[in-house]
Write an enzyme that holds these catalytic residues in place. Sequence first.
Site, PDB file in Angstrom:
ATOM      1  N   ASN A 248      72.836  45.162  40.319  1.00 54.16           N
ATOM      2  CA  ASN A 248      72.274  44.988  41.650  1.00 54.16           C
ATOM      3  C   ASN A 248      73.172  45.497  42.769  1.00 54.16           C
ATOM      4  O   ASN A 248      74.401  45.538  42.635  1.00 54.16           O
ATOM      5  CB  ASN A 248      72.034  43.487  41.927  1.00 54.16           C
ATOM      6  CG  ASN A 248      70.927  42.896  41.106  1.00 54.16           C
ATOM      7  OD1 ASN A 248      69.772  43.260  41.231  1.00 54.16           O
ATOM      8  ND2 ASN A 248      71.285  41.964  40.228  1.00 54.16           N
ATOM      9  N   GLU A 331      71.613  33.421  34.394  1.00 59.43           N
ATOM     10  CA  GLU A 331      71.641  34.522  35.372  1.00 59.43           C
ATOM     11  C   GLU A 331      72.212  35.759  34.688  1.00 59.43           C
ATOM     12  O   GLU A 331      73.315  35.718  34.140  1.00 59.43           O
ATOM     13  CB  GLU A 331      72.504  34.141  36.579  1.00 59.43           C
ATOM     14  CG  GLU A 331      72.772  35.262  37.552  1.00 59.43           C
ATOM     15  CD  GLU A 331      71.504  35.886  38.076  1.00 59.43           C
ATOM     16  OE1 GLU A 331      71.391  37.118  37.970  1.00 59.43           O
ATOM     17  OE2 GLU A 331      70.626  35.158  38.577  1.00 59.43           O
ATOM     18  N   GLY A 357      66.986  35.927  30.624  1.00 56.09           N
ATOM     19  CA  GLY A 357      66.287  34.653  30.477  1.00 56.09           C
ATOM     20  C   GLY A 357      65.507  34.530  29.189  1.00 56.09           C
ATOM     21  O   GLY A 357      65.545  33.502  28.510  1.00 56.09           O
ATOM     22  N   ASP A 374      62.434  31.992  37.997  1.00 55.54           N
ATOM     23  CA  ASP A 374      62.628  32.593  39.322  1.00 55.54           C
ATOM     24  C   ASP A 374      63.392  33.904  39.172  1.00 55.54           C
ATOM     25  O   ASP A 374      64.370  34.154  39.865  1.00 55.54           O
ATOM     26  CB  ASP A 374      63.391  31.625  40.236  1.00 55.54           C
ATOM     27  CG  ASP A 374      63.420  32.097  41.678  1.00 55.54           C
ATOM     28  OD1 ASP A 374      62.606  32.961  42.038  1.00 55.54           O
ATOM     29  OD2 ASP A 374      64.264  31.609  42.453  1.00 55.54           O
TER      30      ASP A 374
END
Length: 533
Positions: A248, A331, A357, A374
């Site tokens: 990211n 995460e 996940g 999420d």
Amino acid sequence: MNTRPILKNKYYLYLTEFFAGVSVMAVELGASRLLAPYFSSSQIVWTIIIGTIMIAMALGNLWGGRAADKDPNTDRLYGRLLIAAVWIAAIPVLGKYVILGISGLLVLTINTNFLIIAAFCACMVIFVFPLFLLGTVTPSLVKYTVDSLDDSGRVVGTLGAFNTIGSILGTFLPTFVTIPAVGTAVTFLLFSGILLAIGLIYFLSAKARWKSCLVSAVLFVLCAVLGSGGRFAFWEKDLTFEGESVYNYLQVKEYADRTILSTNVLFGVQSVMMKDAGLTGMYYDYALAAPVMAGLGQEKAGEILILGNGTGTFARQCTRYFPQAKVAGVEIDQKITDLAYEYFDMPDGVDVTTYDGRAYLQAVDTQYDVIQVDAYQDITIPFQMSSAEFFTLVRDHLAPGGVLVVNLNMHSDGEGSINQALCDTIASLFPMVYTIDVPGTTNRELFAALDGDPAQLLASRRQGITDDDLNRQMDRMEEGLSQYQGGGHILTDDQAPVEVLGMRAIDGLIQEELGYYQTIYREEGLAGLLNRF
């Protein structure tokens, strides 16, 4: 053919092919990181990058072969390498301005497929020319290295091997070494520097074109000075942190009342920490209904699993309002977890695992009272965490009476929308599903229970809540919950077009936010738009 002394044994030609292969792949991976903070890192954006680069390389191959046949002068090839090197070095300096300029123009003039068109135009402007030049390398080198038909197969095969090995190195180095260590801007500079060095060594060894070499070197140094410290969100002031991880772009910003994390300079906030330790006013507050539905509190400790833990916003809320519960997070980005402890006061009692996940659920046999999903942000919805197979895995990891809560981060309604597909998929696996929109945001929360009606569970189990803020939040939940009736839009591992569906939702959000300004622009032109500011 003009043959310089450095090319007498052809090894330098093979090295040129090798480093051209390195640079092409490095630029491709750098392109994805340059575009991701603005357009996301979805499969759509990757498709545009790969397609654009293939177009450039094909045109370069075609033109390079014809140019080599017409004028087999190696000076021309290495001159093109100098130009490509300087262009690539300029990308960290000018690339973000090009992206924002194109986006600003298109957002006022087009109504659909904004992300596709904007990303494609940005790729064409920024990357086609230098990769076109690099595409001329292989056919030119074939012309320069093949002496006769007797050894043509061996020579062409050797060139192909050098190019392929270089491409392999250019694939792994940016992803695992240079981008995490020094960032996207320096990555462009490093690999453009290699191309520059190849060209400079060639000309300087022959004491030729020293003026071109000097100009190229000066421009490269100028780009290095201006671009090495460049920021993606260059208009932002006083950012607490801006950097990159393997996965990211990351931005941390401090406000008077909160600290936020964003993984995109244009779309939304991924995590938030309120400095007064109260409710956030965001979707995390609505997700707190899930532990209440599951009966967690003083009498039942329970276990909570958060898939997509981020900087631990929901984990902090759970430890505050349900202190007896055991909270675990998953995460995939270790750098985000590091930021969680550095800037977001991640509770020490939260066990965070760095993992995907779905892979995590496949590796453990623990059952949880609450599972929050999420892992979605802007249009980057992992398809493997949106399918019926994934939610079956989630359901199997819920304890009796367990509750699933999913953050659907885009208000997207209507036939064939992304939210309909996700809701239908979950409703096909759970007996009762409820949703609620989060006012003032694009978020929608979904609740699914293994046993009982989520709305009735909330009403019956909130009686023991003593915190006034949480009680008022549960009032809002009771008023806003709406039962969802499932349909036939089921996402599967085999067919989950989440990127295309997400893109449509983003188009709708853009039109909703900017429709007013588009109308002014169409009716009054740029002058009328400027008069509004």
